[in-house]
Design a protein around this motif. Structure first.
Motif, PDB file in Angstrom:
ATOM      1  N   ARG A 186     -33.764 -28.569   4.324  1.00 34.62           N
ATOM      2  CA  ARG A 186     -33.920 -29.100   5.680  1.00 34.62           C
ATOM      3  C   ARG A 186     -33.914 -30.625   5.700  1.00 34.62           C
ATOM      4  NH1 ARG A 186     -38.121 -26.755  10.172  1.00 34.62           N
ATOM      5  NH2 ARG A 186     -37.321 -27.965  11.940  1.00 34.62           N
ATOM      6  N   ASN A 187     -34.514 -31.240   4.690  1.00 36.92           N
ATOM      7  CA  ASN A 187     -34.527 -32.699   4.619  1.00 36.92           C
ATOM      8  C   ASN A 187     -33.243 -33.263   4.020  1.00 36.92           C
ATOM      9  OD1 ASN A 187     -37.207 -33.155   5.672  1.00 36.92           O
ATOM     10  ND2 ASN A 187     -37.989 -32.325   3.760  1.00 36.92           N
ATOM     11  N   ALA A 188     -32.671 -32.542   3.069  1.00 38.50           N
ATOM     12  CA  ALA A 188     -31.467 -33.044   2.404  1.00 38.50           C
ATOM     13  C   ALA A 188     -30.237 -32.974   3.297  1.00 38.50           C
ATOM     14  CB  ALA A 188     -31.221 -32.255   1.115  1.00 38.50           C
ATOM     15  N   ILE A 189     -30.247 -32.072   4.266  1.00 38.45           N
ATOM     16  CA  ILE A 189     -29.059 -31.879   5.094  1.00 38.45           C
ATOM     17  C   ILE A 189     -28.946 -32.911   6.213  1.00 38.45           C
ATOM     18  CG2 ILE A 189     -29.924 -30.372   6.937  1.00 38.45           C
ATOM     19  CD1 ILE A 189     -27.504 -28.564   6.380  1.00 38.45           C
ATOM     20  N   LEU A 190     -29.999 -33.686   6.451  1.00 36.82           N
ATOM     21  CA  LEU A 190     -29.979 -34.665   7.543  1.00 36.82           C
ATOM     22  C   LEU A 190     -28.850 -35.692   7.409  1.00 36.82           C
ATOM     23  CD1 LEU A 190     -33.805 -35.276   8.080  1.00 36.82           C
ATOM     24  CD2 LEU A 190     -32.241 -33.975   9.530  1.00 36.82           C
ATOM     25  N   PRO A 191     -28.638 -36.306   6.241  1.00 40.05           N
ATOM     26  CA  PRO A 191     -27.500 -37.241   6.130  1.00 40.05           C
ATOM     27  C   PRO A 191     -26.154 -36.561   6.363  1.00 40.05           C
ATOM     28  CG  PRO A 191     -29.048 -37.563   4.320  1.00 40.05           C
ATOM     29  CD  PRO A 191     -29.453 -36.299   5.007  1.00 40.05           C
ATOM     30  N   VAL A 192     -26.056 -35.287   5.991  1.00 40.95           N
ATOM     31  CA  VAL A 192     -24.812 -34.556   6.206  1.00 40.95           C
ATOM     32  C   VAL A 192     -24.556 -34.362   7.690  1.00 40.95           C
ATOM     33  CG1 VAL A 192     -23.587 -32.407   5.740  1.00 40.95           C
ATOM     34  CG2 VAL A 192     -25.052 -33.400   3.983  1.00 40.95           C
ATOM     35  N   VAL A 193     -25.618 -34.013   8.434  1.00 41.97           N
ATOM     36  CA  VAL A 193     -25.479 -33.820   9.878  1.00 41.97           C
ATOM     37  C   VAL A 193     -25.039 -35.120  10.543  1.00 41.97           C
ATOM     38  CG1 VAL A 193     -26.741 -33.274  12.000  1.00 41.97           C
ATOM     39  CG2 VAL A 193     -27.143 -31.944   9.937  1.00 41.97           C
ATOM     40  N   THR A 194     -25.527 -36.248  10.032  1.00 40.11           N
ATOM     41  CA  THR A 194     -25.176 -37.543  10.612  1.00 40.11           C
ATOM     42  C   THR A 194     -23.677 -37.804  10.576  1.00 40.11           C
ATOM     43  OG1 THR A 194     -27.324 -38.408   9.899  1.00 40.11           O
ATOM     44  CG2 THR A 194     -25.656 -40.012  10.511  1.00 40.11           C
ATOM     45  N   VAL A 195     -23.017 -37.407   9.500  1.00 38.05           N
ATOM     46  CA  VAL A 195     -21.589 -37.700   9.359  1.00 38.05           C
ATOM     47  C   VAL A 195     -20.702 -36.574   9.889  1.00 38.05           C
ATOM     48  CG1 VAL A 195     -22.047 -39.120   7.337  1.00 38.05           C
ATOM     49  CG2 VAL A 195     -21.449 -36.722   7.019  1.00 38.05           C
ATOM     50  N   LEU A 196     -21.280 -35.445  10.276  1.00 38.67           N
ATOM     51  CA  LEU A 196     -20.462 -34.325  10.724  1.00 38.67           C
ATOM     52  C   LEU A 196     -19.708 -34.640  12.010  1.00 38.67           C
ATOM     53  CD1 LEU A 196     -22.500 -31.055  10.025  1.00 38.67           C
ATOM     54  CD2 LEU A 196     -20.447 -31.912   8.884  1.00 38.67           C
ATOM     55  N   GLY A 197     -20.329 -35.416  12.915  1.00 38.25           N
ATOM     56  CA  GLY A 197     -19.664 -35.750  14.163  1.00 38.25           C
ATOM     57  C   GLY A 197     -18.362 -36.500  13.943  1.00 38.25           C
ATOM     58  N   PRO A 198     -18.392 -37.671  13.285  1.00 36.44           N
ATOM     59  CA  PRO A 198     -17.132 -38.377  13.006  1.00 36.44           C
ATOM     60  C   PRO A 198     -16.158 -37.571  12.170  1.00 36.44           C
ATOM     61  CG  PRO A 198     -19.030 -39.815  12.663  1.00 36.44           C
ATOM     62  CD  PRO A 198     -19.574 -38.434  12.873  1.00 36.44           C
ATOM     63  N   ILE A 199     -16.675 -36.758  11.224  1.00 43.98           N
ATOM     64  CA  ILE A 199     -15.785 -35.944  10.398  1.00 43.98           C
ATOM     65  C   ILE A 199     -15.052 -34.917  11.257  1.00 43.98           C
ATOM     66  CG2 ILE A 199     -15.823 -34.059   8.715  1.00 43.98           C
ATOM     67  CD1 ILE A 199     -17.736 -35.672   7.046  1.00 43.98           C
ATOM     68  N   PHE A 200     -15.776 -34.297  12.203  1.00 46.02           N
ATOM     69  CA  PHE A 200     -15.158 -33.295  13.061  1.00 46.02           C
ATOM     70  C   PHE A 200     -14.050 -33.911  13.911  1.00 46.02           C
ATOM     71  CE2 PHE A 200     -15.401 -30.938  17.225  1.00 46.02           C
ATOM     72  CZ  PHE A 200     -14.648 -29.857  16.787  1.00 46.02           C
ATOM     73  N   VAL A 201     -14.326 -35.060  14.503  1.00 47.41           N
ATOM     74  CA  VAL A 201     -13.299 -35.728  15.310  1.00 47.41           C
ATOM     75  C   VAL A 201     -12.121 -36.150  14.426  1.00 47.41           C
ATOM     76  CG1 VAL A 201     -12.809 -37.693  16.814  1.00 47.41           C
ATOM     77  CG2 VAL A 201     -14.991 -36.504  16.992  1.00 47.41           C
ATOM     78  N   ASN A 202     -12.416 -36.590  13.211  1.00 44.88           N
ATOM     79  CA  ASN A 202     -11.356 -36.990  12.286  1.00 44.88           C
ATOM     80  C   ASN A 202     -10.488 -35.801  11.898  1.00 44.88           C
ATOM     81  OD1 ASN A 202     -10.091 -38.967  10.416  1.00 44.88           O
ATOM     82  ND2 ASN A 202     -10.897 -37.590   8.865  1.00 44.88           N
ATOM     83  N   LEU A 203     -11.106 -34.627  11.755  1.00 49.84           N
ATOM     84  CA  LEU A 203     -10.335 -33.427  11.434  1.00 49.84           C
ATOM     85  C   LEU A 203      -9.398 -33.055  12.579  1.00 49.84           C
ATOM     86  CD1 LEU A 203     -13.023 -31.146   9.705  1.00 49.84           C
ATOM     87  CD2 LEU A 203     -11.083 -32.290   8.620  1.00 49.84           C
ATOM     88  N   ILE A 204      -9.879 -33.212  13.805  1.00 53.60           N
ATOM     89  CA  ILE A 204      -9.049 -32.871  14.962  1.00 53.60           C
ATOM     90  C   ILE A 204      -7.906 -33.869  15.128  1.00 53.60           C
ATOM     91  CG2 ILE A 204      -9.024 -32.568  17.466  1.00 53.60           C
ATOM     92  CD1 ILE A 204     -11.894 -31.659  17.319  1.00 53.60           C
TER      93      ILE A 204
END
Length: 261
Positions: free
Chosen positions: A175-193
């Motif tokens: 739960r604590n380790a995944i926080l940095p991953v969640v932070t970058v998921l938004g830009p990554i998702f838009v970059n994938l699209i």
């Protein structure tokens, strides 16, 4: 005097265009004079969105698993193998991996369709080609974050109390380790699209990527401007949703009236 009139006309045109944008009118395409930019986006975006969602699902699943395995086996064989896979993923661009997957998996071995947008099975190869680099990024980020959390005092206390490793990883570490991953998921998702141009061309996906490139070559300014505005709006929206999800995952993050407490 003429310059003043010219500036006045430009200002009126700009205000008129912004008023149209606010009301969802991005103008008419120069390349397709009978079609509006919004109509072209509505037609092509669902395919790009679906491909991006497939790639994001594969990236999150494989990337997080590789990162977790690597962190729990720090400096061991599994850690080295996982990080080597991540390095390979970053090194091979999608325009190289895409034709290889299409030829070997699609044409030579006949396991999956080599192209076209016909059914669920036709989504797998382009999604893998698009997600390979993202898998590497998420795996390395998750590994680093997991190692940082595993060295925290409360994790050492849980180990000293005799808590099982599985419980420590699931209840306290992830739960604590995944926080940095969640932070970058938004830009990554838009970059994938938005980064599906080459992959869409290779696997014949009817998305927005081809429209962006053809608009540049044909000087279709309304299409270029419309797609840029659309992608910018999409990025802001996804980042806003990411911030909400971030707060749901970490209860310590709260927005309160009058500032944080």
């Amino acid at each position: 005097m003429r310059s003043t009139v010219w500036i006045s006309r430009c200002g009126k045109q700009y205000l008129q265009y912004m008023n149209q944008v606010i009301h969802g009118d991005l103008g008419v395409s120069f390349q397709f004079p009978t079609r509006k930019v919004t109509d072209i986006i509505q037609q092509g975006f669902p395919a790009s969105l679906e491909l991006g969602l497939w790639a994001l699902a594969i990236s999150i699943t494989v990337g997080l698993i590789l990162g977790i395995i690597a962190s729990l086996n720090h400096n061991k064989g599994l850690d080295i193998t996982a990080m080597f896979t991540a390095v390979v993923g970053i090194s091979i661009p999608s325009f190289v991996l895409g034709p290889l997957l299409s030829y070997f998996v699609g044409v030579k071995w006949g396991i999956l369709p080599p192209g076209m947008w016909t059914g669920p099975s036709s989504r797998i190869l382009p999604a893998i080609a698009l997600s390979f680099g993202t898998i590497a990024i998420l795996a390395r980020l998750m590994r680093t974050s997991m190692l940082d959390v595993l060295n925290q005092d409360y994790i050492k206390t849980a180990k000293a109390k005799g808590s099982p490793q599985r419980a420590i990883v699931i209840r306290h570490t992830l739960r604590n380790a995944i926080l940095p991953v969640v932070t970058v998921l938004g830009p990554i998702f838009v970059n994938l699209i938005t980064g599906t141009l080459v992959v869409e061309q290779i696997f014949v996906v009817p998305g927005l990527g081809k429209h962006f490139v053809t608009a540049i070559y044909s000087n279709d300014y309304t299409m270029i401007t419309g797609l840029t505005i659309f992608y910018a709006f999409l990025l802001v929206t996804v980042l806003f949703i990411t911030d909400i999800i971030y707060g749901l995952i970490d209860p310590r993050i709260r927005l309160s009236k009058g500032g944080s407490k």
